[in-house]
Design a protein around this motif. Structure first.
Motif, PDB file in Angstrom:
ATOM      1  N   ARG A  21      71.574  33.703  31.366  1.00 38.58           N
ATOM      2  CA  ARG A  21      70.058  33.475  30.757  1.00 38.58           C
ATOM      3  C   ARG A  21      69.328  34.884  31.227  1.00 38.58           C
ATOM      4  N   ALA A  22      69.421  35.130  32.362  1.00 35.28           N
ATOM      5  CA  ALA A  22      68.613  36.287  32.851  1.00 35.28           C
ATOM      6  C   ALA A  22      69.033  37.587  32.075  1.00 35.28           C
ATOM      7  N   VAL A  23      69.979  37.738  31.796  1.00 41.77           N
ATOM      8  CA  VAL A  23      70.340  38.992  31.216  1.00 41.77           C
ATOM      9  C   VAL A  23      69.876  38.949  29.534  1.00 41.77           C
ATOM     10  N   ALA A  24      69.920  37.622  29.044  1.00 38.86           N
ATOM     11  CA  ALA A  24      69.617  37.282  27.669  1.00 38.86           C
ATOM     12  C   ALA A  24      68.173  37.604  27.680  1.00 38.86           C
ATOM     13  N   ASN A  25      67.419  36.901  28.579  1.00 33.63           N
ATOM     14  CA  ASN A  25      65.979  36.880  28.287  1.00 33.63           C
ATOM     15  C   ASN A  25      65.218  38.200  28.561  1.00 33.63           C
ATOM     16  N   THR A  26      66.176  38.932  29.664  1.00 29.06           N
ATOM     17  CA  THR A  26      65.500  40.302  30.148  1.00 29.06           C
ATOM     18  C   THR A  26      65.682  41.464  28.845  1.00 29.06           C
ATOM     19  N   ARG A  27      66.762  41.198  28.314  1.00 33.22           N
ATOM     20  CA  ARG A  27      67.355  42.192  26.934  1.00 33.22           C
ATOM     21  C   ARG A  27      66.009  41.731  25.869  1.00 33.22           C
ATOM     22  N   ALA A  28      66.042  40.525  25.558  1.00 39.48           N
ATOM     23  CA  ALA A  28      65.246  40.266  24.448  1.00 39.48           C
ATOM     24  C   ALA A  28      63.756  40.536  24.788  1.00 39.48           C
ATOM     25  N   PHE A  29      63.238  40.433  25.924  1.00 36.97           N
ATOM     26  CA  PHE A  29      61.924  40.786  26.110  1.00 36.97           C
ATOM     27  C   PHE A  29      61.761  42.436  25.968  1.00 36.97           C
ATOM     28  N   LEU A  39      67.520  49.896  31.080  1.00 33.32           N
ATOM     29  CA  LEU A  39      67.925  48.682  31.862  1.00 33.32           C
ATOM     30  C   LEU A  39      69.539  48.699  32.307  1.00 33.32           C
ATOM     31  N   GLU A  40      69.614  48.292  33.322  1.00 36.63           N
ATOM     32  CA  GLU A  40      70.671  48.685  34.457  1.00 36.63           C
ATOM     33  C   GLU A  40      71.129  47.163  34.657  1.00 36.63           C
ATOM     34  N   ILE A  41      72.264  46.639  34.383  1.00 36.86           N
ATOM     35  CA  ILE A  41      72.733  45.201  35.090  1.00 36.86           C
ATOM     36  C   ILE A  41      73.695  45.336  35.957  1.00 36.86           C
TER      37      ILE A  41
END
Length: 89
Positions: A21-29, A39-41
């Motif tokens: 969820r954190a990855v998806a929410n951050t990318r979407a924002f 953005l580095e994961i």
């Protein structure tokens, strides 16, 4: 939002639901609100040595390292208002 190039690192722990969820929410924002960003994961299971230098003690943690000052946000990044205030001040 702003013309600055943002530098972000999202620290996660594997493919847990919260991390996903954190990855998806951050990318979407970032895609919808920022013109220019890096953005580095970082999966702390694969790179635990990256946690200490970034002052990461919980996961997920988003670190905005550019522009200065460095800012941290914890959680699944679902609160868009908190995310916006962290990233763009």
């Amino acid at each position: 939002m702003d013309q600055a190039r943002y530098g972000l690192t999202l620290f996660i722990t594997g493919l847990t639901p919260r991390s996903v969820r954190a990855v998806a929410n951050t990318r979407a924002f970032c895609e919808s609100e920022l013109d220019s960003y890096d953005l580095e994961i970082v999966d702390l299971y694969e790179h635990p040595e990256r946690a200490q230098p970034a002052n990461v003690v919980v996961s997920p943690t988003l670190v905005r390292y550019r522009p200065i000052p460095v800012r941290l946000l914890f959680g699944d990044m679902s609160n868009q208002q908190q995310l916006a205030s962290l990233i763009v001040e």
